[in-house]
Design a protein around this motif. Structure first.
Motif, PDB file in Angstrom:
ATOM      1  N   ILE A 282      71.778  13.708 -35.520  1.00 13.52           N
ATOM      2  CA  ILE A 282      70.522  13.119 -35.973  1.00 13.52           C
ATOM      3  C   ILE A 282      69.651  12.724 -34.780  1.00 13.52           C
ATOM      4  N   LEU A 283      70.255  12.088 -33.784  1.00 14.29           N
ATOM      5  CA  LEU A 283      69.499  11.519 -32.660  1.00 14.29           C
ATOM      6  C   LEU A 283      69.329  12.484 -31.498  1.00 14.29           C
ATOM      7  N   LYS A 284      69.819  13.718 -31.612  1.00 11.96           N
ATOM      8  CA  LYS A 284      69.780  14.665 -30.498  1.00 11.96           C
ATOM      9  C   LYS A 284      68.376  14.895 -29.938  1.00 11.96           C
ATOM     10  N   PRO A 285      67.313  14.963 -30.763  1.00  9.76           N
ATOM     11  CA  PRO A 285      65.985  15.221 -30.194  1.00  9.76           C
ATOM     12  C   PRO A 285      65.426  14.094 -29.339  1.00  9.76           C
ATOM     13  N   LEU A 286      66.046  12.916 -29.339  1.00  4.08           N
ATOM     14  CA  LEU A 286      65.484  11.752 -28.661  1.00  4.08           C
ATOM     15  C   LEU A 286      66.098  11.551 -27.280  1.00  4.08           C
ATOM     16  N   ASP A 287      65.251  11.143 -26.326  1.00  2.69           N
ATOM     17  CA  ASP A 287      65.784  10.770 -25.019  1.00  2.69           C
ATOM     18  C   ASP A 287      66.181   9.298 -25.034  1.00  2.69           C
ATOM     19  N   ARG A 288      66.654   8.803 -23.897  1.00  2.57           N
ATOM     20  CA  ARG A 288      67.202   7.444 -23.845  1.00  2.57           C
ATOM     21  C   ARG A 288      66.143   6.399 -24.194  1.00  2.57           C
ATOM     22  N   GLU A 289      64.933   6.545 -23.643  1.00  2.00           N
ATOM     23  CA  GLU A 289      63.883   5.569 -23.906  1.00  2.00           C
ATOM     24  C   GLU A 289      63.491   5.558 -25.370  1.00  2.00           C
ATOM     25  N   GLN A 290      63.426   6.736 -25.984  1.00  9.17           N
ATOM     26  CA  GLN A 290      63.082   6.808 -27.407  1.00  9.17           C
ATOM     27  C   GLN A 290      64.167   6.185 -28.279  1.00  9.17           C
ATOM     28  N   ARG A 291      65.419   6.364 -27.898  1.00  6.30           N
ATOM     29  CA  ARG A 291      66.504   5.741 -28.671  1.00  6.30           C
ATOM     30  C   ARG A 291      66.442   4.220 -28.557  1.00  6.30           C
ATOM     31  N   ARG A 292      66.143   3.737 -27.356  1.00  2.00           N
ATOM     32  CA  ARG A 292      66.019   2.289 -27.165  1.00  2.00           C
ATOM     33  C   ARG A 292      64.879   1.744 -28.018  1.00  2.00           C
ATOM     34  N   THR A 293      63.762   2.439 -28.026  1.00  4.86           N
ATOM     35  CA  THR A 293      62.618   1.991 -28.828  1.00  4.86           C
ATOM     36  C   THR A 293      62.969   1.983 -30.307  1.00  4.86           C
ATOM     37  N   LEU A 294      63.616   3.054 -30.765  1.00  2.88           N
ATOM     38  CA  LEU A 294      63.977   3.147 -32.175  1.00  2.88           C
ATOM     39  C   LEU A 294      64.944   2.028 -32.568  1.00  2.88           C
ATOM     40  N   GLU A 295      65.956   1.762 -31.748  1.00  4.16           N
ATOM     41  CA  GLU A 295      66.929   0.726 -32.088  1.00  4.16           C
ATOM     42  C   GLU A 295      66.286  -0.651 -32.075  1.00  4.16           C
ATOM     43  N   ALA A 296      65.426  -0.915 -31.089  1.00  4.96           N
ATOM     44  CA  ALA A 296      64.745  -2.212 -31.043  1.00  4.96           C
ATOM     45  C   ALA A 296      63.883  -2.407 -32.287  1.00  4.96           C
ATOM     46  N   TYR A 297      63.208  -1.367 -32.731  1.00  7.84           N
ATOM     47  CA  TYR A 297      62.360  -1.455 -33.927  1.00  7.84           C
ATOM     48  C   TYR A 297      63.195  -1.691 -35.177  1.00  7.84           C
ATOM     49  N   LEU A 298      64.277  -0.944 -35.316  1.00 11.43           N
ATOM     50  CA  LEU A 298      65.101  -1.059 -36.517  1.00 11.43           C
ATOM     51  C   LEU A 298      65.807  -2.404 -36.593  1.00 11.43           C
ATOM     52  N   ARG A 299      66.288  -2.894 -35.476  1.00 14.23           N
ATOM     53  CA  ARG A 299      67.031  -4.150 -35.489  1.00 14.23           C
ATOM     54  C   ARG A 299      66.111  -5.361 -35.602  1.00 14.23           C
ATOM     55  N   SER A 300      64.932  -5.283 -35.022  1.00 15.61           N
ATOM     56  CA  SER A 300      64.020  -6.429 -35.073  1.00 15.61           C
ATOM     57  C   SER A 300      63.161  -6.426 -36.325  1.00 15.61           C
ATOM     58  N   GLY A 301      62.930  -5.245 -36.915  1.00 15.35           N
ATOM     59  CA  GLY A 301      62.211  -5.176 -38.178  1.00 15.35           C
ATOM     60  C   GLY A 301      60.722  -4.995 -38.077  1.00 15.35           C
ATOM     61  N   SER A 302      60.166  -4.992 -36.870  1.00 11.90           N
ATOM     62  CA  SER A 302      58.723  -4.798 -36.728  1.00 11.90           C
ATOM     63  C   SER A 302      58.401  -4.290 -35.338  1.00 11.90           C
ATOM     64  N   ALA A 303      57.250  -3.637 -35.230  1.00 12.98           N
ATOM     65  CA  ALA A 303      56.809  -3.132 -33.925  1.00 12.98           C
ATOM     66  C   ALA A 303      56.485  -4.295 -32.990  1.00 12.98           C
ATOM     67  N   GLN A 304      55.952  -5.379 -33.555  1.00 13.40           N
ATOM     68  CA  GLN A 304      55.602  -6.526 -32.730  1.00 13.40           C
ATOM     69  C   GLN A 304      56.848  -7.146 -32.091  1.00 13.40           C
ATOM     70  N   ALA A 305      57.913  -7.341 -32.889  1.00 15.71           N
ATOM     71  CA  ALA A 305      59.151  -7.904 -32.345  1.00 15.71           C
ATOM     72  C   ALA A 305      59.804  -6.942 -31.359  1.00 15.71           C
ATOM     73  N   ALA A 306      59.734  -5.639 -31.655  1.00 10.55           N
ATOM     74  CA  ALA A 306      60.310  -4.643 -30.739  1.00 10.55           C
ATOM     75  C   ALA A 306      59.580  -4.644 -29.409  1.00 10.55           C
ATOM     76  N   ALA A 307      58.261  -4.848 -29.442  1.00 11.25           N
ATOM     77  CA  ALA A 307      57.483  -4.880 -28.200  1.00 11.25           C
ATOM     78  C   ALA A 307      57.957  -6.016 -27.297  1.00 11.25           C
ATOM     79  N   SER A 308      58.298  -7.164 -27.908  1.00 15.09           N
ATOM     80  CA  SER A 308      58.794  -8.287 -27.119  1.00 15.09           C
ATOM     81  C   SER A 308      60.139  -7.967 -26.489  1.00 15.09           C
TER      82      SER A 308
END
Length: 463
Positions: free
Chosen positions: A271-297
């Motif tokens: 599933i995650l093969k198309p993503l590089d390390r930075e994209q995976r970090r961004t995706l996980e931060a967004y999913l775990r925090s629940g919002s783009a604003q919290a992920a940005a922090s």
């Protein structure tokens, strides 16, 4: 004489020198190699001891013993035999050396403890690169946070150091242990999928022995330790004395325990093969925090940057990231251990069925979901499903259910108590969403919510 000197050495260098002088029936002086008196008995003997150490050939009646960084001079009384003075001097020097080694070990111990605290603060402030540099460039990518409180935090802290002897040396970095306020904090370092649970039995024994209430997080990347810290704190609030509580509290009911490892890791990697390390970090931060604003922090970038990255991630995955089922599936994927071998092909996410058949058969998935949601009756299950579809937002879910927000909030509290789960956890919400969608029937819709009457619990009025 040896017993008396040993008992004196247990207190201080000065008391040891006093005892040596008393046994010699004369005087004793301890000085450093620069000729500065460290301690002497009596105090007036210091100058004579310094002169004797500087010119020993002029003082043959005195016993002089040199060691690393210091010298001992013993002036015997007139009646003390030479063999007695020699034994006193040799024993005193040996005890002084032992005390010096203990002091060096304690200094190293305290320095190591301060280093643990400094690395923890670097990770909490979002500086994993500085933290790994302090750790000697150790190849650890993930961490699990344990937070424990109770009456015996400091005793447990010392016991943990004696038992585990944690180290952050480059040769064997494994865990950080420190006291933050009134909490014992253990940060277990590991790779993604390697030794993820190795620290838990030890911390559980410490919690049980000292009756501490503790919570621990999911394994998270080092740049998300602040999120893991919050997860562990939330879990600790619901823990009993002597017990550890997981941030997800799902235990054996969690999908990471239900789905066979080889299926989960292969599916996640595809599933995650198309993503590089930075994209995976961004995706996980967004999913775990629940919002783009919290992920940005968490990621220390702007909210606009996070949204731009998420659009690119959605394109690469050919997935609608606003879909709650897609989000739940992706959170399961990023939580999975790393695949042991390279995956050559990628897989697209499919919202239906909620649990892909490659992970669990439909029958197995239905049994898992039914058992997980069994304590919840149909009205609460309909409300819970709607609330989860709105990603835990009460206002839009209450509107769709034709309930007041206070009523829905009360219902969600009842669901949490019935399921013994913390619904504030993104991981819990994701797995509950997959379970609710797996067993949903055509009757599990807001329009068919059973009504009991009452001002805040009724259907639409006919006009």
């Amino acid at each position: 004489m040896v017993r008396r000197l040993t008992r004196a050495a247990a207190h201080s260098d000065a008391q040891l020198i006093d005892e040596a002088a008393a046994l010699a029936e004369g005087w004793a002086v301890l000085m450093d190699l620069m000729g500065v008196v460290v301690c002497s008995a009596p105090h007036t003997a210091g100058p004579e001891g310094v002169r004797a150490a500087a010119h020993p050939q002029l003082h043959p009646h005195l016993t002089i013993r040199k060691m690393t960084g210091a010298a001992l001079v013993v002036g015997p009384g007139t009646a003390a035999p030479a063999s007695r003075i020699d034994l006193i001097a040799r024993t005193t020097v040996d005890l002084l050396r032992m005390r010096a080694r203990v002091r060096r070990a304690e200094e190293t111990h305290h320095a190591e403890q301060r280093l643990h605290t400094a690395v923890l603060h670097l990770l909490l402030s979002g500086q994993p690169h500085l933290a790994t540099n302090v750790l000697g460039g150790a190849a650890f990518t993930h961490a699990t946070v344990f937070r424990l409180t109770g009456q015996s935090v400091h005793a447990a802290y010392q016991a943990h150091w004696r038992t585990a002897q944690p180290s952050v040396s480059p040769s064997d970095p494994r865990m950080l242990v420190c006291v933050e306020g009134n909490e014992l904090v253990v940060l277990a370092l590991h790779g993604n999928g390697t030794d993820r649970h190795s620290a838990r039995p030890l911390v559980a024994r410490i919690a049980d022995r000292h009756q501490l209430a503790g919570g621990f997080s999911d394994p998270l990347p080092l740049d998300m330790v602040a999120t893991a810290w919050a997860e562990a704190g939330n879990a600790r609030h619901g823990a009993r004395a002597g017990r550890l509580t997981s941030a997800t509290v799902l235990g054996s009911r969690g999908l990471l325990r239900v789905i066979p490892d080889h299926r989960l890791t292969s599916w996640s990697a595809a599933i995650l093969k198309p993503l590089d390390r930075e994209q995976r970090r961004t995706l996980e931060a967004y999913l775990r925090s629940g919002s783009a604003q919290a992920a940005a922090s968490v990621l220390d970038v702007s909210e606009g940057t996070v949204r731009t990255r998420l659009r690119g991630i959605g394109t690469l995955l050919v997935a609608e990231l606003d879909n709650p089922t897609v989000q739940a599936q992706l959170l399961l994927a990023v939580r999975a251990p790393a695949a042991p071998s390279q995956i050559t092909s990628s897989t697209r996410l499919v919202p239906s069925p909620p649990l892909p058949t490659g992970l669990l058969t439909p029958e197995h998935a239905h049994r898992w979901a039914s058992a997980l949601l069994e304590p919840v009756d149909q009205p609460l299950r309909i409300a819970l499903r709607c609330w989860l579809q709105h990603r835990g937002r009460t206002a839009p879910a209450a509107s769709e259910l034709s309930l007041s927000r206070s009523t829905l909030t009360d219902w969600m509290s009842k669901c949490g108590r019935a399921l013994s789960l913390d619904l504030s956890s993104a991981t819990v919400r994701a797995e509950l969403h997959l379970a609710a969608e797996t067993i949903a029937t055509p009757d599990d819709t807001p329009a068919l919510l059973p009504r009991r009457g009452g001002r805040t619990y009724r259907g639409q009025r006919p006009y």
